[in-house]
Design an enzyme around this catalytic site. Structure first.
Site, PDB file in Angstrom:
ATOM      1  N   ARG A  23       0.818  -1.228   0.000  1.00 17.84           N
ATOM      2  CA  ARG A  23       0.000   0.000   0.000  1.00 17.84           C
ATOM      3  C   ARG A  23       0.846   1.270   0.000  1.00 17.84           C
ATOM      4  O   ARG A  23       0.434   2.296   0.536  1.00 17.84           O
ATOM      5  CB  ARG A  23      -0.957   0.043   1.203  1.00 17.84           C
ATOM      6  CG  ARG A  23      -2.064  -0.993   1.167  1.00 17.84           C
ATOM      7  CD  ARG A  23      -3.164  -0.572   0.208  1.00 17.84           C
ATOM      8  NE  ARG A  23      -4.146  -1.638   0.064  1.00 17.84           N
ATOM      9  CZ  ARG A  23      -5.335  -1.645   0.658  1.00 17.84           C
ATOM     10  NH1 ARG A  23      -5.701  -0.645   1.406  1.00 17.84           N
ATOM     11  NH2 ARG A  23      -6.158  -2.641   0.470  1.00 17.84           N
ATOM     12  N   ARG A  27      -3.059   6.539   0.979  1.00 14.84           N
ATOM     13  CA  ARG A  27      -3.556   7.706   1.709  1.00 14.84           C
ATOM     14  C   ARG A  27      -2.594   8.379   2.667  1.00 14.84           C
ATOM     15  O   ARG A  27      -2.839   9.501   3.083  1.00 14.84           O
ATOM     16  CB  ARG A  27      -4.842   7.320   2.466  1.00 14.84           C
ATOM     17  CG  ARG A  27      -6.017   7.122   1.538  1.00 14.84           C
ATOM     18  CD  ARG A  27      -7.082   6.298   2.186  1.00 14.84           C
ATOM     19  NE  ARG A  27      -6.564   4.958   2.415  1.00 14.84           N
ATOM     20  CZ  ARG A  27      -7.273   3.959   2.940  1.00 14.84           C
ATOM     21  NH1 ARG A  27      -8.518   4.169   3.308  1.00 14.84           N
ATOM     22  NH2 ARG A  27      -6.742   2.772   3.099  1.00 14.84           N
ATOM     23  N   ARG A  36      -6.970  12.273  -4.823  1.00 15.46           N
ATOM     24  CA  ARG A  36      -8.225  11.626  -4.406  1.00 15.46           C
ATOM     25  C   ARG A  36      -9.330  12.633  -4.156  1.00 15.46           C
ATOM     26  O   ARG A  36     -10.506  12.303  -4.288  1.00 15.46           O
ATOM     27  CB  ARG A  36      -7.987  10.802  -3.135  1.00 15.46           C
ATOM     28  CG  ARG A  36      -7.705   9.368  -3.341  1.00 15.46           C
ATOM     29  CD  ARG A  36      -8.905   8.583  -3.874  1.00 15.46           C
ATOM     30  NE  ARG A  36      -9.698   8.017  -2.809  1.00 15.46           N
ATOM     31  CZ  ARG A  36     -10.956   8.267  -2.592  1.00 15.46           C
ATOM     32  NH1 ARG A  36     -11.605   9.112  -3.357  1.00 15.46           N
ATOM     33  NH2 ARG A  36     -11.610   7.683  -1.616  1.00 15.46           N
ATOM     34  N   ASP A  72      -6.590  -2.455  -7.727  1.00 17.65           N
ATOM     35  CA  ASP A  72      -7.147  -3.146  -6.556  1.00 17.65           C
ATOM     36  C   ASP A  72      -7.431  -4.604  -6.897  1.00 17.65           C
ATOM     37  O   ASP A  72      -7.776  -4.911  -8.042  1.00 17.65           O
ATOM     38  CB  ASP A  72      -8.437  -2.469  -6.075  1.00 17.65           C
ATOM     39  CG  ASP A  72      -8.739  -2.882  -4.640  1.00 17.65           C
ATOM     40  OD1 ASP A  72      -8.199  -2.256  -3.718  1.00 17.65           O
ATOM     41  OD2 ASP A  72      -9.488  -3.870  -4.448  1.00 17.65           O
ATOM     42  N   TYR A 149     -14.938 -11.288  -0.321  1.00 22.53           N
ATOM     43  CA  TYR A 149     -15.599  -9.991  -0.540  1.00 22.53           C
ATOM     44  C   TYR A 149     -16.881 -10.146  -1.351  1.00 22.53           C
ATOM     45  O   TYR A 149     -17.894  -9.519  -1.064  1.00 22.53           O
ATOM     46  CB  TYR A 149     -14.651  -9.015  -1.238  1.00 22.53           C
ATOM     47  CG  TYR A 149     -13.531  -8.552  -0.330  1.00 22.53           C
ATOM     48  CD1 TYR A 149     -13.722  -7.491   0.559  1.00 22.53           C
ATOM     49  CD2 TYR A 149     -12.303  -9.194  -0.321  1.00 22.53           C
ATOM     50  CE1 TYR A 149     -12.719  -7.079   1.423  1.00 22.53           C
ATOM     51  CE2 TYR A 149     -11.284  -8.799   0.543  1.00 22.53           C
ATOM     52  CZ  TYR A 149     -11.505  -7.741   1.409  1.00 22.53           C
ATOM     53  OH  TYR A 149     -10.508  -7.351   2.269  1.00 22.53           O
TER      54      TYR A 149
HETATM   55  O1  CP3 Z   1       0.135   0.568  -3.135  1.00 21.38           O
HETATM   56  C1  CP3 Z   1      -0.277  -0.577  -3.372  1.00 21.38           C
HETATM   57  O2  CP3 Z   1      -0.113  -1.525  -2.589  1.00 21.38           O
HETATM   58  C2  CP3 Z   1      -0.923  -0.875  -4.702  1.00 21.38           C
HETATM   59  C3  CP3 Z   1      -2.343  -0.749  -4.773  1.00 21.38           C
HETATM   60  C4  CP3 Z   1      -3.248  -1.659  -3.930  1.00 21.38           C
HETATM   61  C5  CP3 Z   1      -4.465  -1.199  -3.353  1.00 21.38           C
HETATM   62  N1  CP3 Z   1      -5.116  -2.254  -2.818  1.00 21.38           N
HETATM   63  C6  CP3 Z   1      -4.934   0.196  -3.392  1.00 21.38           C
HETATM   64  C7  CP3 Z   1      -6.037   0.611  -2.507  1.00 21.38           C
HETATM   65  C8  CP3 Z   1      -3.158  -3.025  -3.656  1.00 21.38           C
HETATM   66  C9  CP3 Z   1      -2.040  -4.006  -3.977  1.00 21.38           C
HETATM   67  C10 CP3 Z   1      -4.353  -3.401  -2.967  1.00 21.38           C
HETATM   68  C11 CP3 Z   1      -4.647  -4.779  -2.548  1.00 21.38           C
HETATM   69  C12 CP3 Z   1      -5.889  -5.043  -1.816  1.00 21.38           C
HETATM   70  N2  CP3 Z   1      -7.114  -4.450  -1.970  1.00 21.38           N
HETATM   71  C13 CP3 Z   1      -6.014  -6.095  -0.868  1.00 21.38           C
HETATM   72  C14 CP3 Z   1      -4.952  -7.089  -0.486  1.00 21.38           C
HETATM   73  C15 CP3 Z   1      -3.944  -6.531   0.449  1.00 21.38           C
HETATM   74  C16 CP3 Z   1      -4.476  -6.179   1.800  1.00 21.38           C
HETATM   75  O3  CP3 Z   1      -4.527  -4.985   2.103  1.00 21.38           O
HETATM   76  O4  CP3 Z   1      -4.833  -7.100   2.541  1.00 21.38           O
HETATM   77  C17 CP3 Z   1      -7.345  -6.056  -0.405  1.00 21.38           C
HETATM   78  C18 CP3 Z   1      -7.940  -6.961   0.645  1.00 21.38           C
HETATM   79  C19 CP3 Z   1      -8.028  -5.018  -1.114  1.00 21.38           C
HETATM   80  C20 CP3 Z   1      -9.466  -4.653  -1.014  1.00 21.38           C
HETATM   81  C21 CP3 Z   1      -9.649  -3.270  -0.549  1.00 21.38           C
HETATM   82  N3  CP3 Z   1      -9.351  -2.152  -1.294  1.00 21.38           N
HETATM   83  C22 CP3 Z   1     -10.181  -2.854   0.694  1.00 21.38           C
HETATM   84  C23 CP3 Z   1     -10.616  -3.778   1.799  1.00 21.38           C
HETATM   85  C24 CP3 Z   1     -10.180  -1.461   0.676  1.00 21.38           C
HETATM   86  C25 CP3 Z   1     -10.748  -0.558   1.734  1.00 21.38           C
HETATM   87  C26 CP3 Z   1      -9.932  -0.569   2.961  1.00 21.38           C
HETATM   88  C27 CP3 Z   1      -8.783   0.358   2.814  1.00 21.38           C
HETATM   89  O5  CP3 Z   1      -7.653  -0.056   3.117  1.00 21.38           O
HETATM   90  O6  CP3 Z   1      -9.051   1.482   2.442  1.00 21.38           O
HETATM   91  C28 CP3 Z   1      -9.619  -1.037  -0.556  1.00 21.38           C
HETATM   92  C29 CP3 Z   1      -9.391   0.362  -0.998  1.00 21.38           C
HETATM   93  C30 CP3 Z   1      -8.017   0.719  -1.450  1.00 21.38           C
HETATM   94  N4  CP3 Z   1      -7.202  -0.055  -2.240  1.00 21.38           N
HETATM   95  C31 CP3 Z   1      -7.355   1.954  -1.195  1.00 21.38           C
HETATM   96  C32 CP3 Z   1      -6.117   1.903  -1.857  1.00 21.38           C
HETATM   97  C33 CP3 Z   1      -5.073   2.979  -1.941  1.00 21.38           C
HETATM   98  C34 CP3 Z   1      -7.930   3.137  -0.424  1.00 21.38           C
HETATM   99  C35 CP3 Z   1      -8.900   3.818  -1.303  1.00 21.38           C
HETATM  100  C36 CP3 Z   1      -9.079   5.274  -0.998  1.00 21.38           C
HETATM  101  O7  CP3 Z   1      -8.275   6.098  -1.479  1.00 21.38           O
HETATM  102  O8  CP3 Z   1     -10.057   5.621  -0.341  1.00 21.38           O
END
Ligand code: CP3
Length: 342
Positions: A23, A27, A36, A72, A149
């Site tokens: 990640r 944010r 964003r 994502d 999910y």
């Molecule tokens: O920087 C990176 O790692 C690359 C991009 C990336 C994101 N999500 C961006 C993201 C990657 C590799 C992921 C993987 C992801 N997404 C996983 C597996 C890894 C982990 O965290 O366990 C999972 C379970 C998700 C599903 C997901 N996406 C959730 C549960 C959420 C909401 C919770 C949260 O952390 O915000 C997201 C949203 C998300 N994915 C954001 C980002 C930057 C936040 C979105 C925002 O800007 O509001």
């Protein structure tokens, strides 16, 4: 080209450990929050120029040793026809969850170039912009984690629908996981063709299962994905909360195992044995603490990882409230460690 990350993936020794953060595009970075403010999350993912910009932000600001594509894990489910929304504060939401065998018929087998071509385009742009500076990692979720999910309709605490389906109709759930695996194979092949130099597979919720159930339910579709990708590029497997699954993970056809922080890295190595690099595993909460403590813990982590191939990372995604300067301390400390004289 900084190829420290790829060299460790391939089992070679390196003068200092490579480091990146799960990640890392997200944010905690003010420049991400700024983008964003003007675009919702899915728009960022689906606009290759914006996804490229976000991917490059942590490279510019922190000098990490690998880029991970901004996207994502849930996007392929949307491509399969499941409506996907990101709701502020609640995270991902599937308004029409798939909860029984009949629901699977609503899903389609997508043409990945048509439905996920924006991901491939972003990868091509990232490769061009990076111009060999650091490698770029592509990724996907495991069928089990994606299903968690899709079946629950979003993030869950108890996973009641998923667990109940897994006990009541395991063949039906297996069919769903197989469908997801088919799409994941085409999606990951597309990422390699577009320039991904390594692939990380996220099994965030694999740890819900005991070893017998993980091996019986989650492993077969995952194994099919890993086998069909083969070793064209290094494969990294991440599982959260899975110390009990390490012996099973050690048998996976992957080059790198990425582990969370619940077990010290030397103990992980003792269970996993030689032959695979390890990635991780600082508690992301550490980056909320004092810098001196971050330094001390990173130095210790690198010491525990010595000798067997180690990519320094967090044990899960960086927390949004992390001060950027603390992330910098993490990266700089890891990059200052010398391995040659070990
Ligand atoms: O920087 C990176 O790692 C690359 C991009 C990336 C994101 N999500 C961006 C993201 C990657 C590799 C992921 C993987 C992801 N997404 C996983 C597996 C890894 C982990 O965290 O366990 C999972 C379970 C998700 C599903 C997901 N996406 C959730 C549960 C959420 C909401 C919770 C949260 O952390 O915000 C997201 C949203 C998300 N994915 C954001 C980002 C930057 C936040 C979105 C925002 O800007 O509001």
């Amino acid at each position: 080209m900084n190829d420290l990350f790829l060299r460790v993936c391939h089992g070679e020794s390196v003068p200092r450990p490579p480091v990146w953060m799960m990640r890392q595009a997200g944010r905690y970075l003010p420049e991400y929050r700024e983008l964003r403010r003007q675009n919702d999350f899915l728009t960022l993912c689906k606009t290759p120029e914006l996804a490229t910009e976000v991917t490059l932000q942590p490279i510019r600001r922190l000098g990490v040793d690998a880029a991970i594509l901004f996207a994502d894990i849930l996007l392929p489910l949307e491509a399969m026809g499941a409506e996907l929304k990101f709701v502020k504060g609640d995270g991902p939401c599937f308004p029409n969850p798939v909860r029984r065998r009949e629901d699977i018929a609503r899903l389609r087998v997508p043409d990945v170039d048509e439905t996920l071509g924006y991901v491939f385009e972003a990868l091509r742009l990232v490769r061009r912009e990076l111009d060999g500076k650091v490698p770029v990692i592509g990724f996907a979720g495991t069928p089990w984690t994606l299903a968690s999910y899709l079946v629950e309709g979003g993030t869950s605490k108890q996973f009641a629908h998923l667990l109940s389906w897994s006990y009541a109709d395991p063949e039906g759930l297996a069919e769903l996981l197989d469908r997801i695996a088919d799409v994941s194979i085409a999606y990951l092949q597309g990422q390699i063709a577009a320039g991904a130099q390594a692939l990380q597979i996220f099994d965030t919720w694999g740890g819900l299962l005991d070893e017998e159930r993980w091996t019986r339910i989650a492993l077969p579709p995952l194994k099919r994905i890993l086998d069909s990708i083969g070793n064209q590029v290094p494969r990294i497997f991440y599982l959260r909360g899975g110390a009990h699954l390490l012996p099973a993970m050690a048998r996976l056809p992957v080059e790198v195992l990425s582990v969370d922080w619940r077990q010290p890295l030397d103990q992980v190595r003792a269970i996993v044995g030689p032959g695979k690099a390890l990635q991780g595993n600082l508690d992301p909460g550490t980056l909320l603490g004092p810098r001196e403590e971050i330094r001390r813990r990173v130095e210790n982590l690198v010491r525990l990882g010595r000798g067997g191939g180690h990519i320094v990372n967090l044990g899960h995604g960086i927390l949004p409230m992390t001060p950027v300067e603390n992330a910098r301390t993490f990266i700089e400390t890891a990059q200052a460690q010398e391995l040659a004289s070990s």
